[in-house]
Scaffold this motif. Sequence first.
Motif, mmCIF file in Angstrom:
data_model
loop_
_atom_site.group_PDB
_atom_site.id
_atom_site.type_symbol
_atom_site.label_atom_id
_atom_site.label_comp_id
_atom_site.label_asym_id
_atom_site.label_seq_id
_atom_site.Cartn_x
_atom_site.Cartn_y
_atom_site.Cartn_z
ATOM 1 N N GLN A 262 44.886 50.712 31.285
ATOM 2 C CA GLN A 262 43.840 51.133 31.905
ATOM 3 C C GLN A 262 43.620 49.657 32.905
ATOM 4 O OE1 GLN A 262 41.050 53.492 29.836
ATOM 5 N NE2 GLN A 262 41.654 54.656 31.379
ATOM 6 N N PHE A 263 42.189 49.477 33.415
ATOM 7 C CA PHE A 263 42.239 48.367 34.236
ATOM 8 C C PHE A 263 40.522 48.468 34.122
ATOM 9 C CE2 PHE A 263 42.741 51.483 37.798
ATOM 10 C CZ PHE A 263 41.457 50.859 38.394
ATOM 11 N N CYS A 264 39.498 47.570 34.697
ATOM 12 C CA CYS A 264 38.228 47.226 34.612
ATOM 13 C C CYS A 264 37.930 46.524 35.902
ATOM 14 C CB CYS A 264 37.480 46.808 34.122
ATOM 15 S SG CYS A 264 37.530 48.069 32.364
ATOM 16 N N VAL A 265 36.712 46.580 36.636
ATOM 17 C CA VAL A 265 36.027 46.006 37.199
ATOM 18 C C VAL A 265 34.996 45.163 37.180
ATOM 19 C CG1 VAL A 265 34.828 45.148 39.992
ATOM 20 C CG2 VAL A 265 36.375 47.817 40.066
ATOM 21 N N TRP A 266 35.895 43.557 37.078
ATOM 22 C CA TRP A 266 35.211 43.263 36.307
ATOM 23 C C TRP A 266 34.293 41.479 36.992
ATOM 24 C CZ3 TRP A 266 36.017 42.312 31.150
ATOM 25 C CH2 TRP A 266 36.759 43.684 31.140
ATOM 26 N N ARG A 267 33.501 41.077 36.543
ATOM 27 C CA ARG A 267 32.794 39.899 37.038
ATOM 28 C C ARG A 267 32.244 39.277 36.207
ATOM 29 N NH1 ARG A 267 31.129 45.238 40.031
ATOM 30 N NH2 ARG A 267 31.245 45.187 42.080
ATOM 31 N N PHE A 268 31.861 38.160 36.550
ATOM 32 C CA PHE A 268 31.569 37.058 35.625
ATOM 33 C C PHE A 268 30.340 36.267 36.067
ATOM 34 C CE2 PHE A 268 35.792 38.228 34.836
ATOM 35 C CZ PHE A 268 35.679 37.992 33.612
ATOM 36 N N ALA A 269 29.721 35.841 34.791
ATOM 37 C CA ALA A 269 28.049 34.568 35.522
ATOM 38 C C ALA A 269 28.594 33.402 35.839
ATOM 39 C CB ALA A 269 27.683 34.908 33.766
ATOM 40 N N PRO A 271 28.711 31.662 39.077
ATOM 41 C CA PRO A 271 29.027 31.568 41.226
ATOM 42 C C PRO A 271 29.795 32.850 41.000
ATOM 43 C CG PRO A 271 29.333 29.310 40.008
ATOM 44 C CD PRO A 271 28.440 29.990 39.029
ATOM 45 N N GLY A 272 29.542 33.572 42.034
ATOM 46 C CA GLY A 272 30.116 34.359 42.389
ATOM 47 C C GLY A 272 30.534 35.914 41.603
ATOM 48 N N ARG A 273 29.672 35.637 40.627
ATOM 49 C CA ARG A 273 29.244 36.794 40.175
ATOM 50 C C ARG A 273 28.840 38.325 40.701
ATOM 51 N NH1 ARG A 273 24.866 33.643 39.646
ATOM 52 N NH2 ARG A 273 22.101 34.667 40.284
ATOM 53 N N THR A 274 28.484 38.125 41.228
ATOM 54 C CA THR A 274 28.717 39.206 42.356
ATOM 55 C C THR A 274 29.789 40.226 43.025
ATOM 56 O OG1 THR A 274 27.760 38.513 44.898
ATOM 57 C CG2 THR A 274 26.123 38.774 43.187
ATOM 58 N N ARG A 275 31.080 39.004 43.097
ATOM 59 C CA ARG A 275 31.655 39.687 43.638
ATOM 60 C C ARG A 275 33.427 40.560 42.131
ATOM 61 N NH1 ARG A 275 31.266 35.107 46.146
ATOM 62 N NH2 ARG A 275 32.694 33.802 45.149
ATOM 63 N N GLY A 276 33.155 41.728 42.364
ATOM 64 C CA GLY A 276 33.869 41.795 41.792
ATOM 65 C C GLY A 276 35.411 42.348 41.441
ATOM 66 N N LYS A 277 36.348 42.565 40.817
ATOM 67 C CA LYS A 277 37.417 41.974 40.900
ATOM 68 C C LYS A 277 38.631 43.479 39.685
ATOM 69 C CE LYS A 277 40.518 40.162 43.326
ATOM 70 N NZ LYS A 277 40.339 40.250 44.827
ATOM 71 N N PRO A 278 39.481 43.980 39.792
ATOM 72 C CA PRO A 278 40.188 45.037 39.147
ATOM 73 C C PRO A 278 41.136 44.166 38.230
ATOM 74 C CG PRO A 278 41.066 45.471 41.672
ATOM 75 C CD PRO A 278 39.831 44.706 41.901
ATOM 76 N N TYR A 279 40.844 44.294 36.842
ATOM 77 C CA TYR A 279 41.867 43.787 36.317
ATOM 78 C C TYR A 279 42.563 44.320 34.860
ATOM 79 C CZ TYR A 279 40.373 39.416 38.325
ATOM 80 O OH TYR A 279 40.184 38.073 39.921
ATOM 81 N N SER A 280 43.911 44.701 34.858
ATOM 82 C CA SER A 280 44.329 45.468 34.362
ATOM 83 C C SER A 280 43.938 45.289 32.227
ATOM 84 C CB SER A 280 45.495 46.175 33.907
ATOM 85 O OG SER A 280 45.619 46.794 35.654
ATOM 86 N N LEU A 281 44.211 45.328 31.690
ATOM 87 C CA LEU A 281 44.459 45.177 30.756
ATOM 88 C C LEU A 281 46.310 44.617 30.102
ATOM 89 C CD1 LEU A 281 41.947 47.941 27.889
ATOM 90 C CD2 LEU A 281 41.762 45.083 29.072
ATOM 91 N N SER A 282 46.185 43.403 29.900
ATOM 92 C CA SER A 282 47.480 42.877 29.113
ATOM 93 C C SER A 282 48.099 43.583 27.569
ATOM 94 C CB SER A 282 47.243 41.951 29.873
ATOM 95 O OG SER A 282 46.800 40.994 29.031
ATOM 96 N N ALA A 283 46.750 43.462 27.036
ATOM 97 C CA ALA A 283 46.814 43.912 25.587
ATOM 98 C C ALA A 283 46.638 44.918 25.382
ATOM 99 C CB ALA A 283 47.323 42.628 24.844
ATOM 100 N N ARG A 312 29.279 35.182 30.008
ATOM 101 C CA ARG A 312 28.906 36.710 30.331
ATOM 102 C C ARG A 312 29.715 37.119 30.795
ATOM 103 N NH1 ARG A 312 24.962 40.159 28.911
ATOM 104 N NH2 ARG A 312 25.822 42.449 28.396
ATOM 105 N N ALA A 313 30.456 38.361 30.311
ATOM 106 C CA ALA A 313 31.674 39.437 31.236
ATOM 107 C C ALA A 313 30.623 40.725 31.645
ATOM 108 C CB ALA A 313 32.596 39.174 30.742
ATOM 109 N N PHE A 314 30.592 40.773 32.816
ATOM 110 C CA PHE A 314 30.383 42.245 32.775
ATOM 111 C C PHE A 314 31.681 43.247 33.527
ATOM 112 C CE2 PHE A 314 26.919 39.551 33.709
ATOM 113 C CZ PHE A 314 26.017 39.572 32.901
ATOM 114 N N PHE A 315 31.689 44.798 33.365
ATOM 115 C CA PHE A 315 32.635 45.077 33.844
ATOM 116 C C PHE A 315 32.490 46.646 34.185
ATOM 117 C CE2 PHE A 315 31.775 46.568 29.132
ATOM 118 C CZ PHE A 315 32.412 47.792 29.643
ATOM 119 N N GLU A 316 33.301 47.159 34.937
ATOM 120 C CA GLU A 316 32.496 49.103 35.431
ATOM 121 C C GLU A 316 34.089 49.508 35.080
ATOM 122 O OE1 GLU A 316 32.397 49.260 39.521
ATOM 123 O OE2 GLU A 316 31.068 47.117 39.733
#
Length: 460
Positions: A262-269, A271-283, A312-316
Amino acid sequence: MSTTTLATRPTARPTVRAWWRDAAGLTAWLSALFVVALWVSGRGLQDLTADPVTSAGRLTGLLSADFLLLQLLLMARIPWVERSYGQDELARRHRIAGFTSIALLAAHLVLITLGYAAADRSGVLGELWLLVTTYPGMLLAAAGTAALGLVAATSVRAARRRLRYESWHLLHLYAYLGTGLALPHQLWTGADFTASPVATAFWWTAYAAAAGAVLVFRVGRPVWLNARHRLVVEEVVPEGGGVVSVYLRGRALDRLPVAAGQFCVWRFAGPGRTRGKPYSLSAAPDGHRLRITAKDLGPGSRRLATLPPGTRAFFEGPYGRLTGTVRKGRKLALFASGIGITPLRALLEELPYQAGETVLFQRAGRPADLLFRRELEELAARRGVRIHFLLGRRSRDRASWLPAGYAPVPDEQVLRHLVPDIADHDVYVCGPDTWTAAVLDSARRAGVPADRVHRERFAW
């Protein structure tokens, strides 16, 4: 360098019921049929004989509204729907429903204008101006139509290729605005929406369901999960070739319903925290921490390499059905190219299988580009996985997933030679579109049943 071992602690896993997919699809079709039934009960067929243009305009308007709500529901991230279809399939159906809704809306505008103009014995443009400026809610509806048209225009494949994911995602939010602006017109001047108690109940229920799904699953659920698990960056590990892995820790991760693949849409606290990107779990999630891995493909992924511990990491999410829930048999054949190895590496770690039952094909231009090679070889030694590294340039003369050195032997013949019983395997594929298409064609020609082939794209 940090390594991730086999899961050592039971974790929550998303469940999928076989009937969920059928129920969701049946509900969508029944809604369209019910809308037609409402039109018929409102003298639609009789009016079609007396005033066919206006009557057809009423029907197209009703169906446009229904498809508009369906496209919102398709991307509302309803967990049981998303797990049944997968994000790429939902995105495809969402586009179809969206373009259908826009086409029906355009037909509605044209037909209603022509019908009213004929009844009033006026010019078409004059009638259109009169409708927009004098009918209750029509100015708002016109603004909503413009917003929906913008969404449709930026959803065309050629336009999507020219837009960054973040820009496309922001523009797509106008679909909610367009839907909201259309509602007053439908309630104030749309006689078919209030023609009977049944019609009124249906449309209010449909709008409430769409709005509720968006609020609960696009807003409420992510807020609750992030508040509960409070993920932060533990460390960032370079993997080479512009690829980095981000390790994340948090609270009660054994209760996070996420699975390998599975993957999540990730944002990080920061600069750029409003822009989410989808990344898969690699483990595989082990209940203690999570790992995502990404390649430097732009400002968003490039920033991962600079994240300090404690960010801080935020995910959908989690999203995707490239998991063990779609598996049909015991044997596995995994095909990965480039960064596509990330979800498959997690699957190799999490899924149950015996020695000799699983084979992995990993595609790369050169040995240095083989991501997770050491980890994969350790997994192979521990669990009896056969690995075939496919190195070198691909053939330019044909669409093939194999290096050029395998030409001119047909791909499916090579596949049967390397995996004689390939038809008995569940095939998982992740990689670039053209490469994935070549793998899927080869698997089909080699006799792999369609329900044993599993792939998912980060479609948008």
